[in-house]
Design a protein around this motif. Structure first.
Motif, PDB file in Angstrom:
ATOM      1  N   ARG A 244      45.106  -3.960  25.809  1.00 41.01           N
ATOM      2  CA  ARG A 244      45.099  -4.521  24.461  1.00 41.01           C
ATOM      3  C   ARG A 244      46.021  -3.683  23.579  1.00 41.01           C
ATOM      4  NH1 ARG A 244      39.181  -4.797  22.234  1.00 41.01           N
ATOM      5  NH2 ARG A 244      40.437  -5.112  20.344  1.00 41.01           N
ATOM      6  N   TRP A 245      46.856  -4.352  22.819  1.00 39.38           N
ATOM      7  CA  TRP A 245      47.854  -3.627  22.021  1.00 39.38           C
ATOM      8  C   TRP A 245      47.215  -2.813  20.905  1.00 39.38           C
ATOM      9  CZ3 TRP A 245      48.435  -4.272  16.790  1.00 39.38           C
ATOM     10  CH2 TRP A 245      47.812  -5.390  16.221  1.00 39.38           C
ATOM     11  N   ASP A 246      46.023  -3.257  20.422  1.00 39.24           N
ATOM     12  CA  ASP A 246      45.426  -2.595  19.276  1.00 39.24           C
ATOM     13  C   ASP A 246      44.399  -1.535  19.660  1.00 39.24           C
ATOM     14  OD1 ASP A 246      43.687  -4.472  20.309  1.00 39.24           O
ATOM     15  OD2 ASP A 246      42.928  -5.147  18.371  1.00 39.24           O
ATOM     16  N   GLU A 247      44.253  -1.228  20.940  1.00 34.52           N
ATOM     17  CA  GLU A 247      43.333  -0.179  21.358  1.00 34.52           C
ATOM     18  C   GLU A 247      43.908   1.201  21.031  1.00 34.52           C
ATOM     19  OE1 GLU A 247      40.909  -1.914  25.235  1.00 34.52           O
ATOM     20  OE2 GLU A 247      42.791  -0.837  25.518  1.00 34.52           O
ATOM     21  N   PRO A 248      43.060   2.166  20.647  1.00 34.39           N
ATOM     22  CA  PRO A 248      43.552   3.532  20.437  1.00 34.39           C
ATOM     23  C   PRO A 248      44.147   4.087  21.729  1.00 34.39           C
ATOM     24  CG  PRO A 248      41.352   3.264  19.535  1.00 34.39           C
ATOM     25  CD  PRO A 248      41.623   2.041  20.345  1.00 34.39           C
ATOM     26  N   HIS A 249      45.254   4.804  21.601  1.00 29.29           N
ATOM     27  CA  HIS A 249      45.905   5.353  22.792  1.00 29.29           C
ATOM     28  C   HIS A 249      46.788   6.521  22.390  1.00 29.29           C
ATOM     29  CE1 HIS A 249      49.879   3.693  21.744  1.00 29.29           C
ATOM     30  NE2 HIS A 249      49.204   2.675  21.268  1.00 29.29           N
ATOM     31  N   LYS A 250      47.333   7.179  23.376  1.00 33.17           N
ATOM     32  CA  LYS A 250      48.267   8.289  23.144  1.00 33.17           C
ATOM     33  C   LYS A 250      49.488   8.107  24.033  1.00 33.17           C
ATOM     34  CE  LYS A 250      45.152  11.568  23.834  1.00 33.17           C
ATOM     35  NZ  LYS A 250      44.526  12.918  23.895  1.00 33.17           N
ATOM     36  N   GLU A 251      50.118   6.941  23.940  1.00 30.42           N
ATOM     37  CA  GLU A 251      51.227   6.591  24.824  1.00 30.42           C
ATOM     38  C   GLU A 251      52.569   6.487  24.103  1.00 30.42           C
ATOM     39  OE1 GLU A 251      50.214   3.132  27.095  1.00 30.42           O
ATOM     40  OE2 GLU A 251      48.178   3.843  27.493  1.00 30.42           O
ATOM     41  N   HIS A 252      52.596   6.792  22.808  1.00 32.89           N
ATOM     42  CA  HIS A 252      53.885   6.802  22.108  1.00 32.89           C
ATOM     43  C   HIS A 252      54.756   7.926  22.658  1.00 32.89           C
ATOM     44  CE1 HIS A 252      53.011   3.796  19.054  1.00 32.89           C
ATOM     45  NE2 HIS A 252      51.827   4.349  18.880  1.00 32.89           N
ATOM     46  N   ALA A 253      56.066   7.774  22.506  1.00 33.18           N
ATOM     47  CA  ALA A 253      56.985   8.786  23.027  1.00 33.18           C
ATOM     48  C   ALA A 253      56.703  10.156  22.415  1.00 33.18           C
ATOM     49  CB  ALA A 253      58.432   8.361  22.753  1.00 33.18           C
ATOM     50  N   TYR A 254      56.449  10.213  21.123  1.00 32.95           N
ATOM     51  CA  TYR A 254      56.203  11.510  20.480  1.00 32.95           C
ATOM     52  C   TYR A 254      54.930  12.155  21.017  1.00 32.95           C
ATOM     53  CZ  TYR A 254      52.585   9.570  17.362  1.00 32.95           C
ATOM     54  OH  TYR A 254      51.440   9.000  16.854  1.00 32.95           O
ATOM     55  N   GLN A 255      53.918  11.341  21.344  1.00 31.30           N
ATOM     56  CA  GLN A 255      52.676  11.874  21.903  1.00 31.30           C
ATOM     57  C   GLN A 255      52.884  12.369  23.331  1.00 31.30           C
ATOM     58  OE1 GLN A 255      50.470   8.247  21.123  1.00 31.30           O
ATOM     59  NE2 GLN A 255      49.223   9.278  19.580  1.00 31.30           N
ATOM     60  N   ARG A 256      53.659  11.643  24.094  1.00 36.83           N
ATOM     61  CA  ARG A 256      53.925  12.049  25.484  1.00 36.83           C
ATOM     62  C   ARG A 256      54.767  13.317  25.537  1.00 36.83           C
ATOM     63  NH1 ARG A 256      56.813   7.069  27.362  1.00 36.83           N
ATOM     64  NH2 ARG A 256      56.996   8.137  29.369  1.00 36.83           N
ATOM     65  N   ILE A 257      55.650  13.499  24.543  1.00 36.58           N
ATOM     66  CA  ILE A 257      56.412  14.752  24.473  1.00 36.58           C
ATOM     67  C   ILE A 257      55.464  15.910  24.198  1.00 36.58           C
ATOM     68  CG2 ILE A 257      58.113  16.028  23.115  1.00 36.58           C
ATOM     69  CD1 ILE A 257      59.581  13.360  22.667  1.00 36.58           C
ATOM     70  N   GLN A 258      54.542  15.731  23.285  1.00 33.33           N
ATOM     71  CA  GLN A 258      53.579  16.784  22.975  1.00 33.33           C
ATOM     72  C   GLN A 258      52.683  17.079  24.176  1.00 33.33           C
ATOM     73  OE1 GLN A 258      49.958  16.311  22.202  1.00 33.33           O
ATOM     74  NE2 GLN A 258      49.736  18.518  21.825  1.00 33.33           N
ATOM     75  N   GLN A 259      52.357  16.048  24.955  1.00 34.52           N
ATOM     76  CA  GLN A 259      51.508  16.232  26.127  1.00 34.52           C
ATOM     77  C   GLN A 259      52.209  17.016  27.248  1.00 34.52           C
ATOM     78  OE1 GLN A 259      50.394  12.171  27.065  1.00 34.52           O
ATOM     79  NE2 GLN A 259      49.459  11.919  25.047  1.00 34.52           N
TER      80      GLN A 259
END
Length: 369
Positions: free
Chosen positions: A290-305
């Motif tokens: 679902r597009w509106d579910e909370p997630h951490k898949e943005h590019a900036y988040q993946r860089i931080q991960q």
């Protein structure tokens, strides 16, 4: 009258207030218990005070009002203070919508209706106050004339309707985009500073005093927030700040385009954010999420991960935004072929940015703030 002075004063007032107002606003937020609790979307590991965007909102409102009043009282026919007034009021409305979400929560339906209403009234207001594009050559010193890429002076009714429809989608979308991207310390503050300075530079290069003021107020408002965001114990903008950022950036961008700036010069600061959110949503839909579910898949988040600090990951995003913004400003002085080349360059930056989570080397894991 040197028309740069009101813009500089408005920026200075905004910066001072943005730095100092949190001293008053933070205790109020603490009494109200407005905390950001980590969830599936969060990149921090402990509850953090949120809602400090209220201080940014107040500072930008005061700074914007200073510029509007100064330009209006100066009675200079070349100053489009009415357009600046619409930008200030529209940005305020976006921020207040976010404040309502922070304080009490707003239903999805009501929030969507109010968001679309703001996005509708702003372009209508801008079209009503629209005048000839400004080319004032007595700001500080003479500048070479930019490429003449502007909308015609008189717009047919059909074209106006299409412009309003585009603006509704553009403004409402970017407010949501800025909210999605507000997930790391520094990222929104950096974005506001870069977007604001880009608009101010475009206003200076094209000799549009109101745009210089709008840009400096935006940059100063979010620049003053950065020390509070980046130093311990830290504080977040909250929805009031992210809605304000998205609204002020998108509204200023659209107003600048209506005033005669090339499209690339007005959207340069926004393409990385649009690209990150767009690519992420497409990937999630294709994966069956679902597009509106909370997630951490943005590019900036993946860089931080990958183990990069909040500031490092936010800085990478900011550098890509800066590069795209510079390309947009160059479009002030290019013809059709040069503009096409700059567009290709901007798209290449977006592609490069979205691939960075794969290209960057991983670091040792760090505990998120």
């Amino acid at each position: 009258m040197n028309l740069v002075v009101p813009a500089l004063v408005a920026g200075a007032v905004t910066l001072v207030l943005s730095v100092l107002l949190p001293i008053v606003v933070k205790p109020l937020l603490q009494r109200l218990g407005i905390m950001d609790v980590p969830n599936e979307r969060s990149s921090h590991a402990r509850p953090v005070l949120r809602g400090l965007g209220l201080a940014v909102l107040i500072s930008m409102l005061v700074g914007g009002a200073v510029a509007v009043l100064w330009f209006a009282l100066a009675a200079e026919p070349v100053v489009r203070w009415e357009a600046l007034l619409v930008v200030v009021v529209g940005s305020l409305a976006a921020g207040l919508l976010g404040l309502g979400e922070d304080l009490r929560g707003i239903s999805v339906k009501a929030r969507s209706i109010l968001l679309l209403l703001i996005a509708l009234l702003v372009p209508v207001g801008l079209l009503l106050v629209r005048a000839d594009p400004l080319h004032v050559r007595d700001l500080t010193f003479e500048l070479p004339p930019p490429a003449p890429l502007s909308l015609p002076e008189a717009l047919p009714v059909g074209a106006s309707i299409l412009l309003v429809a585009y603006a509704v989608l553009f403004i409402s979308s970017y407010i949501n985009v800025a909210n999605f991207m507000d997930g790391l310390n520094g990222i929104s503050g950096f974005h506001g500073v870069i977007a604001g300075l880009t608009f101010a530079a475009a206003g200076w290069l094209d000799a549009q005093p109101w745009l210089i003021a709008a840009g400096l107020v935006l940059a100063a408002g979010f620049g003053g927030f950065l020390p509070w965001n980046l130093t311990k114990p830290g504080a977040f903008l909250g929805d009031v700040g992210s809605y304000l950022l998205g609204g002020a950036t998108a509204i200023t961008s659209f107003a600048a385009w209506l005033s005669g700036l090339p499209l690339l010069a007005t959207i340069g600061p926004m393409v990385i954010y649009f690209g990150d959110v767009g690519v992420t949503l497409v990937k999630r839909v294709r994966a069956g999420h679902r597009w509106d579910e909370p997630h951490k898949e943005h590019a900036y988040q993946r860089i931080q991960q990958l183990g990069y600090s909040h500031v490092a990951a936010s800085g990478i995003t900011a550098l890509c935004t800066l590069a795209a913004s510079i390309l947009g400003l160059i479009s002030l002085y290019t013809g059709p072929w040069g503009t096409a080349a700059l567009l290709a360059g901007g798209l290449a930056i977006v592609v490069f940015y979205t691939l960075l989570p794969r290209l960057l080397p991983a670091r040792h894991a760090r505990v998120a703030r």
